[in-house]
Enzyme design. Structure first.
Site, short mmCIF file in Angstrom:
data_model
loop_
_atom_site.label_atom_id
_atom_site.label_comp_id
_atom_site.label_asym_id
_atom_site.label_seq_id
_atom_site.Cartn_x
_atom_site.Cartn_y
_atom_site.Cartn_z
N CYS A 157 65.18 10.62 42.22
CA CYS A 157 64.54 10.40 43.66
C CYS A 157 65.18 11.18 44.77
CB CYS A 157 64.77 8.88 44.03
SG CYS A 157 66.13 8.44 44.26
N SER A 158 66.22 11.81 44.44
CA SER A 158 66.94 12.68 45.53
C SER A 158 66.72 14.11 45.31
CB SER A 158 68.46 12.48 45.45
OG SER A 158 68.74 11.26 45.89
#
Length: 477
Positions: free
Chosen positions: A251-252
């Site tokens: 998600c980063s």
């Protein structure tokens, strides 16, 4: 679901929770030294190279997401970093004493924890949550995604072997029975003492609605800004390394790149040197059509390598065989422009900004659509601009001149706690803005004693205000 099956589901989950509570009551009596041995044992259960390789291979085979080599690195690095963070941390008994304020703080467990874990990291995420929970003398029950269930079960098997080695109760770590289903997961969330959820936003809403205290995380859609003061070659190297890692399952991972006009062409060239190729408009449209099916990300395409996606889309770009990232130029933002959202693939959307202020505006619009609260990346040597983002943008983390997916969840060269769960604050509809760490798995009891009276006079509090506004002190009497 018929009544008989629903009753069976409820009984299965209740049995797990009862076993967890029984084991936790024993564990609650452990000393700090015993707890730390448990934490070390759990860390070794995933970092043992043989176990790590097995888990990485199973994760990719079961979920079809990411690649084995990067899963091995992630399992090792994230767990080692967490163990470093927890070394010497007191979570048993008295943890602090403030004589001046007369307050003694005592660390207490929360009890049985239920963890919702995603398919993107079916080993690293449950390991991180479990180690944090058991550092605080809790029991853990894992609720994996159906795709990641067998990988999670294998991790628990490895953990049980280490717990057995040191004589700790095996029921301190459990997972939901197969087949994994929504009813069991929801029942678990109702019965435990704390829910920690990572994954889809539906998981977050279910966790918050369960009636049990819950911590959840927001959606990622990282925007990376590159301004004219940046070291372009360094920025390109870091962005590509981050975006390509584990096929962008994190998600980063950077999803949008906003480049100021003064260095746009040079930055595109720097990216090309790192095997991030810019696609034509027609190729971009092919990728978009393939990446989304009926409004949803195509499970057959996401988390594949860039060159594999290029082949699936029948692209004609030169050097696509060696491509690590596929770059697509765009101007549109919002639900009618899916490339402005999270892609879970090494496809990077590139926006051209007239200047830094325009880059901020573009970033704001993107985050309004998706990813608000999570994080922003900036490659710049202008400290005022970096501070400007921190003061004014809706993001809980401003990652400066770093490979974003390595830095956001903790790195050996920054001070963030190692975690795979990033709170997004109220911007992302979360009740925390921190990297989730051991502190969120603790209750704290405070012993409070009297101290010398410390009551201020009215004049010391209001004196300046009275003078500034011509208020008579007699009005306060």
């Amino acid at each position: 679901m018929d009544t008989e099956r629903q009753h069976s589901t409820s009984n299965n989950v209740t049995e797990l929770v009862n076993r967890a509570r029984k084991a936790q009551l024993i564990y609650e009596q452990y000393t700090q030294e015993q707890v730390d041995e448990v934490v070390t044992a759990l860390g070794w259960s995933i970092m043992n190279p043989e176990n790590n390789k097995t888990l990485a291979m199973m994760s990719v085979a079961d979920t079809g997401l990411g690649n084995v080599e990067d899963k091995i690195i992630k399992n090792h690095r994230k767990t080692l970093g967490l163990l470093r963070d927890l070394q010497g941390v007191k979570t048993v008994g008295v943890v602090s004493e403030n004589i001046e304020k007369g307050i003694v703080k005592i660390a207490r467990p929360v009890g049985a924890v239920g963890a919702i874990v995603p398919s993107t990291n079916p080993a690293a995420t449950p390991a991180n949550k479990t180690i944090n929970a058991l550092k605080c003398r809790n029991a853990m029950i894992l609720a994996p995604s159906p795709k990641g269930a067998s990988s999670c079960a294998k991790l628990v098997e490895f953990m049980h072997a280490e717990l057995e080695r040191i004589g700790a109760p095996k029921d301190l770590v459990q997972h939901l029975p197969f087949p994994i289903n929504k009813a069991d997961t929801q029942q678990l969330m109702k019965e435990v003492d704390l829910v920690v959820a990572t994954g889809s936003q539906n998981n977050m809403r279910d966790a918050y609605a369960s009636g049990t205290p819950a911590f959840g995380v927001g959606a990622g859609n990282v925007v990376s800004i590159v301004d004219e003061t940046a070291d372009l070659d360094s920025a390109a190297q870091k962005i590509v390394a981050s975006k390509a890692f584990d096929n962008a399952t994190s998600c980063s991972s950077e999803n949008q790149l906003v480049i100021v006009d003064a260095v746009y062409d040079q930055m595109i060239e720097a990216l090309a040197k790192q095997h991030a190729i810019m696609l034509s408009d027609s190729e971009r449209d092919k990728v978009c059509e393939k990446l989304w099916q009926n409004g949803y990300l195509n499970q057959a395409v996401i988390a594949k390598k860039a060159n594999e996606i290029a082949q699936m889309c029948e692209l004609d770009s030169p050097n696509q065989e060696n491509a690590k990232v596929l770059c697509v130029a765009a101007t549109g933002i919002g639900k009618d422009h899916p490339l402005s959202g999270e892609k879970l693939s090494p496809v990077l959307t590139v926006y051209r900004a007239s200047d830094f202020n325009d880059a901020k505006n573009i970033t704001n619009h993107i985050l309004d659509f998706q990813g608000k609260g999570h994080s922003i990346s900036i490659h710049s040597n202008n400290d005022e601009r970096i501070l400007d983002l921190g003061l004014n943008m809706p993001a809980c983390r401003i990652i400066v001149n770093q490979a974003h997916c390595f830095a956001t969840g903790g790195s050996f060269d920054n001070g963030m706690p190692f975690s795979l769960s990033m709170g997004c604050g109220t911007w992302g509809n979360n009740n925390m803005s921190d990297n989730m760490n051991y502190k969120y798995y603790l209750n704290t009891t405070r012993i409070v004693r009297t101290i010398p009276v410390n009551q201020p006079s009215l004049d010391s509090v209001f004196g300046d205000y009275w003078k500034a506004h011509n208020i008579s002190p007699l009005a306060a009497k």
